[in-house]
Design a protein around this motif. Sequence first.
Motif, PDB file in Angstrom:
ATOM      1  N   GLY A 132      -2.767  -1.403   6.959  1.00  0.00           N
ATOM      2  CA  GLY A 132      -1.474  -2.061   6.901  1.00  0.00           C
ATOM      3  C   GLY A 132      -1.054  -2.618   8.249  1.00  0.00           C
ATOM      4  N   ALA A 133      -1.217  -1.808   9.294  1.00  0.00           N
ATOM      5  CA  ALA A 133      -0.832  -2.256  10.639  1.00  0.00           C
ATOM      6  C   ALA A 133      -1.717  -3.411  11.110  1.00  0.00           C
ATOM      7  N   ILE A 134      -3.007  -3.314  10.878  1.00  0.00           N
ATOM      8  CA  ILE A 134      -3.920  -4.398  11.271  1.00  0.00           C
ATOM      9  C   ILE A 134      -3.579  -5.684  10.521  1.00  0.00           C
ATOM     10  N   ASN A 135      -3.304  -5.553   9.233  1.00  0.00           N
ATOM     11  CA  ASN A 135      -2.991  -6.743   8.446  1.00  0.00           C
ATOM     12  C   ASN A 135      -1.621  -7.320   8.789  1.00  0.00           C
ATOM     13  N   ALA A 136      -0.664  -6.490   9.164  1.00  0.00           N
ATOM     14  CA  ALA A 136       0.628  -7.009   9.623  1.00  0.00           C
ATOM     15  C   ALA A 136       0.424  -7.791  10.921  1.00  0.00           C
ATOM     16  N   PHE A 137      -0.381  -7.239  11.828  1.00  0.00           N
ATOM     17  CA  PHE A 137      -0.720  -7.944  13.069  1.00  0.00           C
ATOM     18  C   PHE A 137      -1.365  -9.296  12.758  1.00  0.00           C
ATOM     19  N   LEU A 138      -2.343  -9.284  11.868  1.00  0.00           N
ATOM     20  CA  LEU A 138      -3.036 -10.523  11.509  1.00  0.00           C
ATOM     21  C   LEU A 138      -2.091 -11.539  10.864  1.00  0.00           C
ATOM     22  N   THR A 165       2.228 -19.813   2.395  1.00  0.00           N
ATOM     23  CA  THR A 165       2.259 -18.868   1.272  1.00  0.00           C
ATOM     24  C   THR A 165       1.263 -17.741   1.506  1.00  0.00           C
ATOM     25  N   GLY A 166       0.082 -18.077   2.001  1.00  0.00           N
ATOM     26  CA  GLY A 166      -0.905 -17.050   2.337  1.00  0.00           C
ATOM     27  C   GLY A 166      -0.366 -16.068   3.359  1.00  0.00           C
ATOM     28  N   VAL A 167       0.306 -16.572   4.388  1.00  0.00           N
ATOM     29  CA  VAL A 167       0.871 -15.714   5.434  1.00  0.00           C
ATOM     30  C   VAL A 167       1.961 -14.813   4.860  1.00  0.00           C
ATOM     31  N   GLN A 168       2.844 -15.375   4.029  1.00  0.00           N
ATOM     32  CA  GLN A 168       3.931 -14.579   3.451  1.00  0.00           C
ATOM     33  C   GLN A 168       3.391 -13.412   2.629  1.00  0.00           C
ATOM     34  N   TYR A 169       2.468 -13.714   1.729  1.00  0.00           N
ATOM     35  CA  TYR A 169       1.926 -12.653   0.882  1.00  0.00           C
ATOM     36  C   TYR A 169       1.076 -11.675   1.689  1.00  0.00           C
ATOM     37  N   HIS A 170       0.450 -12.155   2.729  1.00  0.00           N
ATOM     38  CA  HIS A 170      -0.317 -11.291   3.621  1.00  0.00           C
ATOM     39  C   HIS A 170       0.618 -10.235   4.221  1.00  0.00           C
ATOM     40  N   MET A 171       1.762 -10.691   4.754  1.00  0.00           N
ATOM     41  CA  MET A 171       2.702  -9.746   5.362  1.00  0.00           C
ATOM     42  C   MET A 171       3.316  -8.812   4.326  1.00  0.00           C
ATOM     43  N   TYR A 172       3.743  -9.346   3.189  1.00  0.00           N
ATOM     44  CA  TYR A 172       4.336  -8.482   2.158  1.00  0.00           C
ATOM     45  C   TYR A 172       3.395  -7.336   1.806  1.00  0.00           C
ATOM     46  N   HIS A 173       2.128  -7.674   1.663  1.00  0.00           N
ATOM     47  CA  HIS A 173       1.191  -6.661   1.191  1.00  0.00           C
ATOM     48  C   HIS A 173       0.642  -5.797   2.321  1.00  0.00           C
ATOM     49  N   ALA A 174       0.718  -6.284   3.557  1.00  0.00           N
ATOM     50  CA  ALA A 174       0.447  -5.412   4.701  1.00  0.00           C
ATOM     51  C   ALA A 174       1.502  -4.305   4.734  1.00  0.00           C
ATOM     52  N   LEU A 175       2.752  -4.685   4.520  1.00  0.00           N
ATOM     53  CA  LEU A 175       3.824  -3.688   4.446  1.00  0.00           C
ATOM     54  C   LEU A 175       3.659  -2.788   3.226  1.00  0.00           C
ATOM     55  N   GLY A 176       3.135  -3.366   2.141  1.00  0.00           N
ATOM     56  CA  GLY A 176       2.832  -2.553   0.961  1.00  0.00           C
ATOM     57  C   GLY A 176       1.797  -1.480   1.266  1.00  0.00           C
ATOM     58  N   LEU A 177       0.807  -1.818   2.082  1.00  0.00           N
ATOM     59  CA  LEU A 177      -0.197  -0.822   2.484  1.00  0.00           C
ATOM     60  C   LEU A 177       0.436   0.293   3.308  1.00  0.00           C
ATOM     61  N   VAL A 178       1.373  -0.059   4.181  1.00  0.00           N
ATOM     62  CA  VAL A 178       2.088   0.966   4.957  1.00  0.00           C
ATOM     63  C   VAL A 178       2.883   1.859   4.007  1.00  0.00           C
ATOM     64  N   LEU A 179       3.549   1.259   3.028  1.00  0.00           N
ATOM     65  CA  LEU A 179       4.286   2.035   2.036  1.00  0.00           C
ATOM     66  C   LEU A 179       3.354   2.985   1.291  1.00  0.00           C
ATOM     67  N   ILE A 180       2.199   2.496   0.899  1.00  0.00           N
ATOM     68  CA  ILE A 180       1.236   3.345   0.189  1.00  0.00           C
ATOM     69  C   ILE A 180       0.803   4.506   1.073  1.00  0.00           C
ATOM     70  N   ALA A 181       0.600   4.246   2.356  1.00  0.00           N
ATOM     71  CA  ALA A 181       0.232   5.327   3.276  1.00  0.00           C
ATOM     72  C   ALA A 181       1.329   6.386   3.325  1.00  0.00           C
ATOM     73  N   LEU A 182       2.581   5.958   3.358  1.00  0.00           N
ATOM     74  CA  LEU A 182       3.702   6.904   3.379  1.00  0.00           C
ATOM     75  C   LEU A 182       3.833   7.637   2.046  1.00  0.00           C
ATOM     76  N   LEU A 183       3.633   6.927   0.950  1.00  0.00           N
ATOM     77  CA  LEU A 183       3.703   7.563  -0.366  1.00  0.00           C
ATOM     78  C   LEU A 183       2.562   8.552  -0.579  1.00  0.00           C
ATOM     79  N   TYR A 184       1.441   8.262   0.024  1.00  0.00           N
ATOM     80  CA  TYR A 184       0.284   9.146  -0.097  1.00  0.00           C
ATOM     81  C   TYR A 184       0.660  10.558   0.345  1.00  0.00           C
ATOM     82  N   GLU A 185       1.446  10.639   1.419  1.00  0.00           N
ATOM     83  CA  GLU A 185       1.915  11.941   1.907  1.00  0.00           C
ATOM     84  C   GLU A 185       2.810  12.619   0.874  1.00  0.00           C
ATOM     85  N   ARG A 186       3.704  11.856   0.277  1.00  0.00           N
ATOM     86  CA  ARG A 186       4.665  12.405  -0.689  1.00  0.00           C
ATOM     87  C   ARG A 186       4.019  12.712  -2.033  1.00  0.00           C
ATOM     88  N   LEU A 187       3.142  11.823  -2.483  1.00  0.00           N
ATOM     89  CA  LEU A 187       2.567  11.960  -3.817  1.00  0.00           C
ATOM     90  C   LEU A 187       1.305  12.804  -3.834  1.00  0.00           C
TER      91      LEU A 187
END
Length: 123
Positions: free
Chosen positions: A8-14, A40-62
Amino acid sequence: MKVFLILGAINAFLAVALGAFGAHGLEGKLTEKMLDVYKTGVQYHMYHALGLVLIALLYERLGPGGTIHWAGWLMFIGIILFSGSLYALSMSNVSILGAITPFGGVAFLVAWLLVVFAAVKVL
């Protein structure tokens, strides 16, 4: 899971780097339509980079499990297929590359549904 936080962090950087490249390096080199495709590619790239970070945080909870794990990998694959195909399409103008984009979109949709299923199952 650490891998999804790192991805997620690498993809947000990219996404930021590619967005800056598009704004400063591609303006005047691409048609307005292709610049919009790139954005459009950049927008969805960032949205889903943040989605990966969310998944990492949810992984701890779930907790570890197939559903949230697959959500992360599908989101990452979606970034590659969706945003990657839009980047390639906008810079090459090879229209057949647009046929790849929907596969990335489906990967995004399934990933978000898996996040919902994982949350409903555990919460």
